[in-house]
Motif scaffolding. Structure first.
Motif, PDB file in Angstrom:
ATOM      1  N   ASN A  31     -17.242  -6.039  74.533  1.00  0.00           N
ATOM      2  CA  ASN A  31     -17.240  -4.497  74.377  1.00  0.00           C
ATOM      3  C   ASN A  31     -16.114  -4.088  75.606  1.00  0.00           C
ATOM      4  OD1 ASN A  31     -18.490  -4.192  77.425  1.00  0.00           O
ATOM      5  ND2 ASN A  31     -20.403  -5.043  76.597  1.00  0.00           N
ATOM      6  N   SER A  33     -16.069  -3.276  78.508  1.00  0.00           N
ATOM      7  CA  SER A  33     -15.926  -3.713  79.895  1.00  0.00           C
ATOM      8  C   SER A  33     -15.331  -4.937  80.038  1.00  0.00           C
ATOM      9  CB  SER A  33     -17.411  -3.947  80.100  1.00  0.00           C
ATOM     10  OG  SER A  33     -17.803  -5.154  79.704  1.00  0.00           O
ATOM     11  N   GLY A  58     -20.850  -2.842  72.005  1.00  0.00           N
ATOM     12  CA  GLY A  58     -21.073  -1.773  73.335  1.00  0.00           C
ATOM     13  C   GLY A  58     -21.939  -0.562  73.094  1.00  0.00           C
ATOM     14  N   LEU A  59     -21.205   0.618  73.130  1.00  0.00           N
ATOM     15  CA  LEU A  59     -22.104   1.711  73.206  1.00  0.00           C
ATOM     16  C   LEU A  59     -21.789   2.726  71.792  1.00  0.00           C
ATOM     17  CD1 LEU A  59     -22.338   3.113  76.655  1.00  0.00           C
ATOM     18  CD2 LEU A  59     -23.837   1.584  75.655  1.00  0.00           C
ATOM     19  N   HIS A 151     -18.865 -18.074  85.685  1.00  0.00           N
ATOM     20  CA  HIS A 151     -19.985 -18.234  87.015  1.00  0.00           C
ATOM     21  C   HIS A 151     -20.732 -16.872  87.058  1.00  0.00           C
ATOM     22  CE1 HIS A 151     -17.001 -21.059  88.667  1.00  0.00           C
ATOM     23  NE2 HIS A 151     -16.147 -20.019  88.657  1.00  0.00           N
ATOM     24  N   MET A 152     -21.259 -16.576  86.061  1.00  0.00           N
ATOM     25  CA  MET A 152     -22.313 -15.486  85.696  1.00  0.00           C
ATOM     26  C   MET A 152     -23.533 -15.879  84.862  1.00  0.00           C
ATOM     27  SD  MET A 152     -20.363 -12.133  85.330  1.00  0.00           S
ATOM     28  CE  MET A 152     -19.594 -12.191  83.598  1.00  0.00           C
ATOM     29  N   ILE A 153     -24.737 -15.871  85.512  1.00  0.00           N
ATOM     30  CA  ILE A 153     -25.816 -16.395  84.657  1.00  0.00           C
ATOM     31  C   ILE A 153     -26.609 -15.077  84.117  1.00  0.00           C
ATOM     32  CG2 ILE A 153     -27.994 -17.537  84.644  1.00  0.00           C
ATOM     33  CD1 ILE A 153     -26.358 -19.043  87.407  1.00  0.00           C
ATOM     34  N   PRO A 154     -26.479 -14.806  82.652  1.00  0.00           N
ATOM     35  CA  PRO A 154     -27.096 -13.712  82.314  1.00  0.00           C
ATOM     36  C   PRO A 154     -28.824 -13.791  82.265  1.00  0.00           C
ATOM     37  CG  PRO A 154     -26.247 -14.973  80.397  1.00  0.00           C
ATOM     38  CD  PRO A 154     -25.642 -15.497  81.804  1.00  0.00           C
ATOM     39  N   SER A 155     -29.157 -12.763  82.570  1.00  0.00           N
ATOM     40  CA  SER A 155     -30.877 -13.044  82.321  1.00  0.00           C
ATOM     41  C   SER A 155     -31.290 -13.223  80.983  1.00  0.00           C
ATOM     42  CB  SER A 155     -31.364 -11.432  82.904  1.00  0.00           C
ATOM     43  OG  SER A 155     -31.346 -10.571  82.206  1.00  0.00           O
ATOM     44  N   ARG A 157     -33.385 -11.394  79.715  1.00  0.00           N
ATOM     45  CA  ARG A 157     -33.673 -10.004  78.839  1.00  0.00           C
ATOM     46  C   ARG A 157     -32.052  -9.915  77.975  1.00  0.00           C
ATOM     47  NH1 ARG A 157     -33.032  -4.085  79.085  1.00  0.00           N
ATOM     48  NH2 ARG A 157     -31.526  -4.285  81.124  1.00  0.00           N
ATOM     49  N   LYS A 158     -30.927 -10.115  78.897  1.00  0.00           N
ATOM     50  CA  LYS A 158     -29.490 -10.082  78.381  1.00  0.00           C
ATOM     51  C   LYS A 158     -29.511 -10.842  77.164  1.00  0.00           C
ATOM     52  CE  LYS A 158     -27.617  -8.958  82.504  1.00  0.00           C
ATOM     53  NZ  LYS A 158     -26.410  -9.525  83.415  1.00  0.00           N
ATOM     54  N   LYS A 161     -30.928  -9.910  74.213  1.00  0.00           N
ATOM     55  CA  LYS A 161     -30.343  -8.695  73.711  1.00  0.00           C
ATOM     56  C   LYS A 161     -29.190  -8.971  72.755  1.00  0.00           C
ATOM     57  CE  LYS A 161     -28.313  -4.153  75.204  1.00  0.00           C
ATOM     58  NZ  LYS A 161     -27.883  -3.545  76.456  1.00  0.00           N
TER      59      LYS A 161
ATOM     60  N   THR B  44     -26.869  -6.207  88.133  1.00  0.00           N
ATOM     61  CA  THR B  44     -26.949  -7.236  87.044  1.00  0.00           C
ATOM     62  C   THR B  44     -28.327  -8.042  86.812  1.00  0.00           C
ATOM     63  OG1 THR B  44     -25.790  -8.858  88.291  1.00  0.00           O
ATOM     64  CG2 THR B  44     -24.564  -7.625  86.793  1.00  0.00           C
ATOM     65  N   GLU B  48     -30.991  -5.712  85.406  1.00  0.00           N
ATOM     66  CA  GLU B  48     -30.771  -6.371  84.264  1.00  0.00           C
ATOM     67  C   GLU B  48     -29.566  -5.648  83.570  1.00  0.00           C
ATOM     68  OE1 GLU B  48     -34.441  -7.572  82.282  1.00  0.00           O
ATOM     69  OE2 GLU B  48     -34.753  -9.103  83.838  1.00  0.00           O
ATOM     70  N   ASP B  50     -26.338  -4.609  81.896  1.00  0.00           N
ATOM     71  CA  ASP B  50     -25.062  -5.625  81.227  1.00  0.00           C
ATOM     72  C   ASP B  50     -23.794  -4.836  81.567  1.00  0.00           C
ATOM     73  OD1 ASP B  50     -24.881  -3.781  79.331  1.00  0.00           O
ATOM     74  OD2 ASP B  50     -26.058  -4.929  77.867  1.00  0.00           O
ATOM     75  N   SER B  51     -22.493  -5.520  81.122  1.00  0.00           N
ATOM     76  CA  SER B  51     -21.463  -4.742  81.645  1.00  0.00           C
ATOM     77  C   SER B  51     -21.250  -3.459  81.020  1.00  0.00           C
ATOM     78  CB  SER B  51     -20.423  -5.960  81.180  1.00  0.00           C
ATOM     79  OG  SER B  51     -20.508  -5.994  79.822  1.00  0.00           O
ATOM     80  N   ILE B  52     -21.665  -3.178  79.813  1.00  0.00           N
ATOM     81  CA  ILE B  52     -21.352  -1.969  79.379  1.00  0.00           C
ATOM     82  C   ILE B  52     -22.095  -0.997  79.985  1.00  0.00           C
ATOM     83  CG2 ILE B  52     -22.818  -2.130  77.300  1.00  0.00           C
ATOM     84  CD1 ILE B  52     -19.284  -0.582  77.382  1.00  0.00           C
ATOM     85  N   VAL B  55     -20.232   0.000  83.376  1.00  0.00           N
ATOM     86  CA  VAL B  55     -19.096   0.768  83.195  1.00  0.00           C
ATOM     87  C   VAL B  55     -19.752   2.081  82.843  1.00  0.00           C
ATOM     88  CG1 VAL B  55     -17.462   1.413  81.357  1.00  0.00           C
ATOM     89  CG2 VAL B  55     -17.944  -0.844  81.884  1.00  0.00           C
ATOM     90  N   GLN B  81     -17.384 -12.166  91.195  1.00  0.00           N
ATOM     91  CA  GLN B  81     -18.698 -12.717  91.740  1.00  0.00           C
ATOM     92  C   GLN B  81     -19.413 -11.563  92.612  1.00  0.00           C
ATOM     93  OE1 GLN B  81     -19.727 -15.285  90.480  1.00  0.00           O
ATOM     94  NE2 GLN B  81     -21.613 -15.345  91.514  1.00  0.00           N
ATOM     95  N   TYR B  84     -20.932  -8.831  90.349  1.00  0.00           N
ATOM     96  CA  TYR B  84     -21.952  -9.533  89.750  1.00  0.00           C
ATOM     97  C   TYR B  84     -23.147  -9.168  90.731  1.00  0.00           C
ATOM     98  CZ  TYR B  84     -24.717 -12.427  86.954  1.00  0.00           C
ATOM     99  OH  TYR B  84     -25.795 -13.135  86.344  1.00  0.00           O
TER     100      TYR B  84
END
Lengths: 250, 102
Positions: A31, A33, A58-59, A151-155, A157-158, A161, B44, B48, B50-52, B55, B81, B84
Protein backbone atom coordinates in the motif's frame (compact mmCIF):
# COMPACT_ATOMS: atom_id res chain seq x y z
CA UNK A 1 -11.09 9.31 -0.12
CA UNK A 2 -11.98 10.15 -3.72
CA UNK A 3 -14.54 8.26 -5.77
CA UNK A 4 -13.16 7.26 -9.17
CA UNK A 5 -14.83 4.85 -11.61
CA UNK A 6 -17.36 3.79 -8.93
CA UNK A 7 -14.64 2.90 -6.42
CA UNK A 8 -13.36 4.75 -3.36
CA UNK A 9 -9.61 5.47 -3.45
CA UNK A 10 -7.47 6.43 -0.51
CA UNK A 11 -5.36 9.38 -1.64
CA UNK A 12 -2.77 11.50 0.16
CA UNK A 13 -1.32 14.71 -1.19
CA UNK A 14 1.85 16.32 0.16
CA UNK A 15 3.00 19.88 -0.60
CA UNK A 16 0.03 20.78 -2.80
CA UNK A 17 1.46 24.21 -3.61
CA UNK A 18 4.45 22.90 -5.61
CA UNK A 19 4.27 23.28 -9.38
CA UNK A 20 5.48 19.83 -10.47
CA UNK A 21 3.71 16.65 -9.38
CA UNK A 22 5.17 13.24 -8.61
CA UNK A 23 2.63 10.40 -8.40
CA UNK A 24 3.83 7.35 -6.50
CA UNK A 25 2.31 3.95 -7.32
CA UNK A 26 2.90 1.06 -4.93
CA UNK A 27 3.14 -2.64 -5.80
CA UNK A 28 0.73 -5.49 -5.53
CA UNK A 29 -0.27 -6.62 -1.99
CA UNK A 30 1.28 -3.56 -0.40
CA UNK A 31 0.00 0.00 0.00
CA UNK A 32 1.02 3.66 -0.08
CA UNK A 33 2.91 3.34 3.21
CA UNK A 34 5.81 1.80 1.28
CA UNK A 35 6.62 5.37 0.19
CA UNK A 36 5.01 7.44 2.94
CA UNK A 37 7.56 7.37 5.75
CA UNK A 38 10.67 7.72 3.67
CA UNK A 39 10.74 8.66 0.01
CA UNK A 40 7.52 10.68 -0.28
CA UNK A 41 8.21 13.32 2.35
CA UNK A 42 11.74 13.91 1.07
CA UNK A 43 10.39 14.46 -2.46
CA UNK A 44 7.61 16.65 -1.05
CA UNK A 45 10.20 19.20 0.07
CA UNK A 46 10.24 20.26 -3.58
CA UNK A 47 7.39 18.49 -5.39
CA UNK A 48 3.66 18.02 -5.06
CA UNK A 49 3.53 14.32 -4.16
CA UNK A 50 0.42 12.22 -4.70
CA UNK A 51 0.19 8.82 -3.02
CA UNK A 52 -2.75 6.50 -3.43
CA UNK A 53 -3.77 2.95 -2.60
CA UNK A 54 -4.55 0.79 -5.61
CA UNK A 55 -7.99 -0.78 -5.86
CA UNK A 56 -8.36 -3.58 -3.28
CA UNK A 57 -5.22 -2.47 -1.42
CA UNK A 58 -4.57 -0.40 1.70
CA UNK A 59 -7.64 1.67 2.52
CA UNK A 60 -9.04 1.79 -1.01
CA UNK A 61 -12.24 -0.08 -1.74
CA UNK A 62 -12.10 -3.63 -3.09
CA UNK A 63 -14.03 -4.28 -6.29
CA UNK A 64 -14.97 -7.56 -7.97
CA UNK A 65 -13.07 -6.68 -11.14
CA UNK A 66 -10.79 -4.16 -12.80
CA UNK A 67 -7.29 -5.20 -11.67
CA UNK A 68 -5.72 -5.21 -15.13
CA UNK A 69 -3.28 -2.51 -16.24
CA UNK A 70 -5.83 -0.76 -18.43
CA UNK A 71 -8.30 -0.43 -15.54
CA UNK A 72 -5.54 0.61 -13.13
CA UNK A 73 -4.42 3.25 -15.63
CA UNK A 74 -7.97 4.52 -16.01
CA UNK A 75 -8.18 4.77 -12.23
CA UNK A 76 -4.98 6.81 -12.23
CA UNK A 77 -6.26 9.02 -15.07
CA UNK A 78 -9.39 9.63 -12.97
CA UNK A 79 -7.26 10.60 -9.98
CA UNK A 80 -5.19 13.01 -12.10
CA UNK A 81 -8.39 14.53 -13.48
CA UNK A 82 -9.99 14.92 -10.03
CA UNK A 83 -6.83 16.57 -8.68
CA UNK A 84 -6.56 18.85 -11.76
CA UNK A 85 -3.17 17.46 -12.76
CA UNK A 86 -2.51 17.51 -16.51
CA UNK A 87 0.89 15.88 -16.46
CA UNK A 88 2.95 14.23 -13.73
CA UNK A 89 6.18 12.38 -13.08
CA UNK A 90 5.26 8.76 -12.32
CA UNK A 91 7.14 6.65 -9.79
CA UNK A 92 6.12 3.00 -9.77
CA UNK A 93 7.40 0.31 -7.45
CA UNK A 94 7.19 -3.34 -8.54
CA UNK A 95 3.73 -3.85 -10.10
CA UNK A 96 3.20 -0.08 -9.77
CA UNK A 97 6.02 0.31 -12.29
CA UNK A 98 3.98 -1.68 -14.81
CA UNK A 99 1.10 0.78 -14.37
CA UNK A 100 3.54 3.67 -14.90
CA UNK A 101 4.90 2.01 -18.06
CA UNK A 102 1.39 1.30 -19.33
CA UNK A 103 0.50 4.97 -18.81
CA UNK A 104 3.61 6.01 -20.76
CA UNK A 105 2.68 3.69 -23.65
CA UNK A 106 -1.05 4.45 -23.88
CA UNK A 107 -1.51 7.89 -22.28
CA UNK A 108 1.84 9.59 -22.96
CA UNK A 109 0.31 13.06 -22.82
CA UNK A 110 -0.19 12.65 -19.07
CA UNK A 111 3.30 11.38 -18.23
CA UNK A 112 6.40 13.48 -17.73
CA UNK A 113 9.41 11.56 -16.39
CA UNK A 114 9.28 7.91 -15.36
CA UNK A 115 10.88 6.30 -12.33
CA UNK A 116 10.66 2.52 -12.30
CA UNK A 117 11.68 0.69 -9.12
CA UNK A 118 12.15 -3.10 -8.98
CA UNK A 119 9.53 -3.74 -11.65
CA UNK A 120 9.30 -7.32 -12.94
CA UNK A 121 8.34 -8.67 -16.32
CA UNK A 122 5.22 -10.71 -15.50
CA UNK A 123 5.98 -12.94 -18.46
CA UNK A 124 9.54 -14.03 -17.62
CA UNK A 125 8.77 -16.89 -15.25
CA UNK A 126 9.90 -15.16 -12.04
CA UNK A 127 6.35 -14.04 -11.35
CA UNK A 128 4.77 -17.45 -11.95
CA UNK A 129 3.88 -18.17 -8.29
CA UNK A 130 2.02 -14.86 -8.18
CA UNK A 131 0.08 -15.70 -11.33
CA UNK A 132 -0.92 -19.13 -10.08
CA UNK A 133 -3.25 -17.71 -7.47
CA UNK A 134 -3.47 -17.78 -3.70
CA UNK A 135 -0.96 -20.18 -2.20
CA UNK A 136 -0.70 -20.19 1.59
CA UNK A 137 2.76 -21.73 1.64
CA UNK A 138 4.12 -19.29 -0.95
CA UNK A 139 2.68 -16.32 0.89
CA UNK A 140 4.06 -17.57 4.23
CA UNK A 141 7.52 -17.92 2.64
CA UNK A 142 7.20 -14.48 1.05
CA UNK A 143 6.24 -12.89 4.39
CA UNK A 144 9.05 -14.71 6.17
CA UNK A 145 11.51 -13.38 3.58
CA UNK A 146 10.07 -9.91 4.00
CA UNK A 147 10.59 -10.07 7.78
CA UNK A 148 14.23 -10.99 7.27
CA UNK A 149 14.91 -8.29 4.70
CA UNK A 150 13.09 -5.54 6.61
CA UNK A 151 13.93 -6.76 10.15
CA UNK A 152 10.24 -6.63 11.04
CA UNK A 153 8.29 -9.52 12.48
CA UNK A 154 4.58 -9.11 11.78
CA UNK A 155 2.12 -10.23 14.44
CA UNK A 156 -0.11 -13.25 13.82
CA UNK A 157 -3.12 -10.91 13.49
CA UNK A 158 -1.28 -9.05 10.74
CA UNK A 159 -0.23 -12.25 8.98
CA UNK A 160 -3.81 -13.55 9.13
CA UNK A 161 -5.11 -10.23 7.79
CA UNK A 162 -2.69 -10.32 4.83
CA UNK A 163 -3.69 -13.94 4.09
CA UNK A 164 -7.38 -13.02 4.17
CA UNK A 165 -6.82 -10.02 1.90
CA UNK A 166 -4.73 -11.90 -0.66
CA UNK A 167 -7.03 -14.93 -0.62
CA UNK A 168 -10.06 -12.69 -1.10
CA UNK A 169 -8.47 -10.86 -4.04
CA UNK A 170 -7.52 -14.12 -5.74
CA UNK A 171 -10.70 -16.07 -5.06
CA UNK A 172 -13.44 -13.45 -5.12
CA UNK A 173 -12.23 -10.95 -7.70
CA UNK A 174 -10.87 -11.12 -11.23
CA UNK A 175 -7.32 -10.28 -10.07
CA UNK A 176 -5.79 -13.58 -11.21
CA UNK A 177 -7.27 -13.41 -14.71
CA UNK A 178 -6.47 -9.69 -14.91
CA UNK A 179 -2.79 -10.27 -14.10
CA UNK A 180 -2.56 -12.92 -16.81
CA UNK A 181 -4.14 -10.55 -19.30
CA UNK A 182 -1.19 -8.18 -19.07
CA UNK A 183 1.67 -10.57 -19.77
CA UNK A 184 2.47 -8.92 -23.09
CA UNK A 185 3.31 -5.40 -21.89
CA UNK A 186 7.06 -5.94 -22.33
CA UNK A 187 6.47 -7.33 -25.84
CA UNK A 188 4.62 -4.13 -26.70
CA UNK A 189 7.49 -2.06 -25.30
CA UNK A 190 9.93 -4.05 -27.46
CA UNK A 191 7.82 -3.83 -30.64
CA UNK A 192 8.44 -0.22 -31.54
CA UNK A 193 10.00 1.30 -28.43
CA UNK A 194 6.95 3.43 -27.58
CA UNK A 195 8.28 4.78 -24.29
CA UNK A 196 10.03 8.01 -25.13
CA UNK A 197 10.04 9.54 -21.65
CA UNK A 198 13.21 10.17 -19.71
CA UNK A 199 13.27 7.11 -17.49
CA UNK A 200 15.15 6.21 -14.35
CA UNK A 201 15.40 2.48 -13.67
CA UNK A 202 16.24 1.66 -10.06
CA UNK A 203 16.86 -1.94 -9.10
CA UNK A 204 18.40 -3.72 -6.13
CA UNK A 205 21.78 -5.47 -6.15
CA UNK A 206 19.97 -8.63 -5.02
CA UNK A 207 17.07 -8.16 -7.41
CA UNK A 208 15.16 -11.05 -8.90
CA UNK A 209 14.13 -8.80 -11.78
CA UNK A 210 17.56 -8.27 -13.40
CA UNK A 211 16.26 -9.47 -16.79
CA UNK A 212 13.43 -6.94 -16.67
CA UNK A 213 15.89 -4.18 -15.75
CA UNK A 214 18.17 -5.00 -18.69
CA UNK A 215 15.20 -5.34 -21.04
CA UNK A 216 13.73 -1.97 -20.13
CA UNK A 217 17.14 -0.31 -20.34
CA UNK A 218 17.56 -1.74 -23.83
CA UNK A 219 14.13 -0.71 -25.10
CA UNK A 220 13.65 2.67 -23.46
CA UNK A 221 15.99 4.96 -25.32
CA UNK A 222 16.29 7.71 -22.73
CA UNK A 223 16.75 5.42 -19.76
CA UNK A 224 19.44 5.12 -17.14
CA UNK A 225 19.81 2.08 -14.92
CA UNK A 226 21.24 1.97 -11.40
CA UNK A 227 21.58 -0.74 -8.79
CA UNK A 228 21.35 0.04 -5.08
CA UNK A 229 22.06 -2.12 -2.06
CA UNK A 230 19.14 -4.33 -1.05
CA UNK A 231 16.57 -6.74 -2.46
CA UNK A 232 12.99 -6.34 -3.66
CA UNK A 233 12.15 -4.51 -0.40
CA UNK A 234 14.55 -1.70 -1.32
CA UNK A 235 12.04 1.15 -0.63
CA UNK A 236 12.08 0.06 3.02
CA UNK A 237 15.73 -1.06 3.16
CA UNK A 238 17.45 1.74 1.31
CA UNK A 239 15.15 4.76 0.91
CA UNK A 240 18.07 7.24 1.14
CA UNK A 241 19.57 5.82 -2.04
CA UNK A 242 16.22 5.99 -3.85
CA UNK A 243 15.65 9.59 -2.74
CA UNK A 244 19.14 10.62 -3.82
CA UNK A 245 18.76 9.05 -7.28
CA UNK A 246 15.24 10.38 -7.82
CA UNK A 247 16.04 13.95 -6.78
CA UNK A 248 19.11 14.07 -9.03
CA UNK A 249 17.04 12.65 -11.92
CA UNK A 250 14.08 15.02 -11.58
CA UNK B 1 8.62 23.97 39.64
CA UNK B 2 5.81 21.67 40.85
CA UNK B 3 3.33 23.68 38.79
CA UNK B 4 5.47 23.17 35.69
CA UNK B 5 5.61 19.40 36.30
CA UNK B 6 1.87 19.25 36.95
CA UNK B 7 1.13 21.24 33.80
CA UNK B 8 3.32 18.91 31.78
CA UNK B 9 1.66 15.86 33.27
CA UNK B 10 -1.76 17.35 32.49
CA UNK B 11 -0.67 18.15 28.92
CA UNK B 12 0.58 14.58 28.51
CA UNK B 13 -2.76 13.21 29.69
CA UNK B 14 -4.67 15.42 27.25
CA UNK B 15 -2.42 14.51 24.32
CA UNK B 16 -2.52 10.80 25.24
CA UNK B 17 -6.33 10.92 25.33
CA UNK B 18 -6.41 12.59 21.92
CA UNK B 19 -3.95 10.10 20.39
CA UNK B 20 -5.85 7.16 21.89
CA UNK B 21 -8.98 8.50 20.21
CA UNK B 22 -7.12 8.62 16.88
CA UNK B 23 -6.02 5.00 17.33
CA UNK B 24 -9.59 4.00 18.24
CA UNK B 25 -10.92 5.74 15.12
CA UNK B 26 -8.48 3.72 13.01
CA UNK B 27 -8.46 0.23 14.48
CA UNK B 28 -11.86 0.39 16.19
CA UNK B 29 -12.81 1.21 19.78
CA UNK B 30 -13.87 -2.40 20.29
CA UNK B 31 -10.34 -3.59 19.44
CA UNK B 32 -8.88 -1.04 21.89
CA UNK B 33 -11.24 -2.31 24.57
CA UNK B 34 -10.04 -5.84 23.90
CA UNK B 35 -6.29 -5.24 23.83
CA UNK B 36 -6.04 -2.09 25.98
CA UNK B 37 -3.96 1.02 25.35
CA UNK B 38 -1.35 2.77 27.47
CA UNK B 39 1.57 5.15 27.01
CA UNK B 40 3.80 2.08 26.68
CA UNK B 41 1.75 0.57 23.84
CA UNK B 42 3.88 0.04 20.75
CA UNK B 43 1.90 0.73 17.59
CA UNK B 44 3.07 -2.25 15.58
CA UNK B 45 3.24 -4.74 18.45
CA UNK B 46 0.77 -4.11 21.30
CA UNK B 47 -1.74 -2.28 19.12
CA UNK B 48 -0.94 -4.55 16.15
CA UNK B 49 -1.32 -1.66 13.73
CA UNK B 50 -0.10 -2.26 10.22
CA UNK B 51 1.73 0.25 8.07
CA UNK B 52 -1.33 1.78 6.40
CA UNK B 53 -2.96 2.26 9.82
CA UNK B 54 0.16 4.04 11.07
CA UNK B 55 0.01 6.31 8.00
CA UNK B 56 -3.62 7.14 8.85
CA UNK B 57 -2.55 7.87 12.44
CA UNK B 58 0.32 10.11 11.25
CA UNK B 59 -2.07 12.04 9.01
CA UNK B 60 -4.44 12.63 11.95
CA UNK B 61 -1.56 13.85 14.14
CA UNK B 62 -0.39 16.11 11.32
CA UNK B 63 -3.87 17.60 10.92
CA UNK B 64 -4.31 18.17 14.65
CA UNK B 65 -0.83 19.36 15.64
CA UNK B 66 0.77 20.16 12.29
CA UNK B 67 0.84 23.90 12.86
CA UNK B 68 2.76 23.53 16.11
CA UNK B 69 5.09 20.63 15.38
CA UNK B 70 6.83 19.03 12.43
CA UNK B 71 5.65 15.52 13.26
CA UNK B 72 6.30 14.08 9.82
CA UNK B 73 9.93 15.24 9.72
CA UNK B 74 10.42 13.71 13.14
CA UNK B 75 8.86 10.39 12.24
CA UNK B 76 10.42 10.27 8.74
CA UNK B 77 13.86 10.86 10.22
CA UNK B 78 13.61 7.68 12.27
CA UNK B 79 15.34 4.50 11.22
CA UNK B 80 12.79 1.89 10.25
CA UNK B 81 13.58 -0.25 13.27
CA UNK B 82 12.92 2.70 15.59
CA UNK B 83 9.66 3.46 13.81
CA UNK B 84 8.72 -0.18 14.17
CA UNK B 85 9.22 0.05 17.95
CA UNK B 86 7.55 3.44 18.38
CA UNK B 87 5.22 3.73 21.37
CA UNK B 88 2.29 6.06 21.82
CA UNK B 89 4.11 7.58 24.85
CA UNK B 90 7.05 8.61 22.65
CA UNK B 91 4.66 10.49 20.36
CA UNK B 92 3.01 12.10 23.41
CA UNK B 93 6.42 13.21 24.72
CA UNK B 94 7.43 14.59 21.34
CA UNK B 95 4.24 16.66 21.04
CA UNK B 96 4.36 17.94 24.63
CA UNK B 97 8.08 18.79 24.48
CA UNK B 98 7.71 20.48 21.09
CA UNK B 99 4.90 22.62 22.46
CA UNK B 100 7.15 23.58 25.38
CA UNK B 101 9.95 24.73 23.16
CA UNK B 102 7.62 26.73 20.85
Amino acid sequence: MIRINNNDFNILELNKSATETVVMIHGIFTNLSVFYFSVAHELAKKYHVVLYDLKGHGLSETACSGYDLQSASKDLLGILYELHIRKAHLTGYSYGGLIALYMAVYYPETVDKLIIIETPNLNDGQSRPLLEGYNKLFLDRYLAGLSVSTHMIPSQRKIDKIHRQVQYLFEHTTLKEDLRRDLDLFDKIAENNPVTNETLLLYATQTECANAAAFLHQHIKKSSLYYGKGDHSIPVQNPEWLVDKIIKFL
Amino acid sequence: MDTVILNKRRQSEIVFKQLSKFVGDIIGDDVIEQIGISQESIFTKNLEMDSIEIVAFAEKVKQKYGREIDFISWISGMEFQKLYNLSIGQVVDYIVNSNDSN
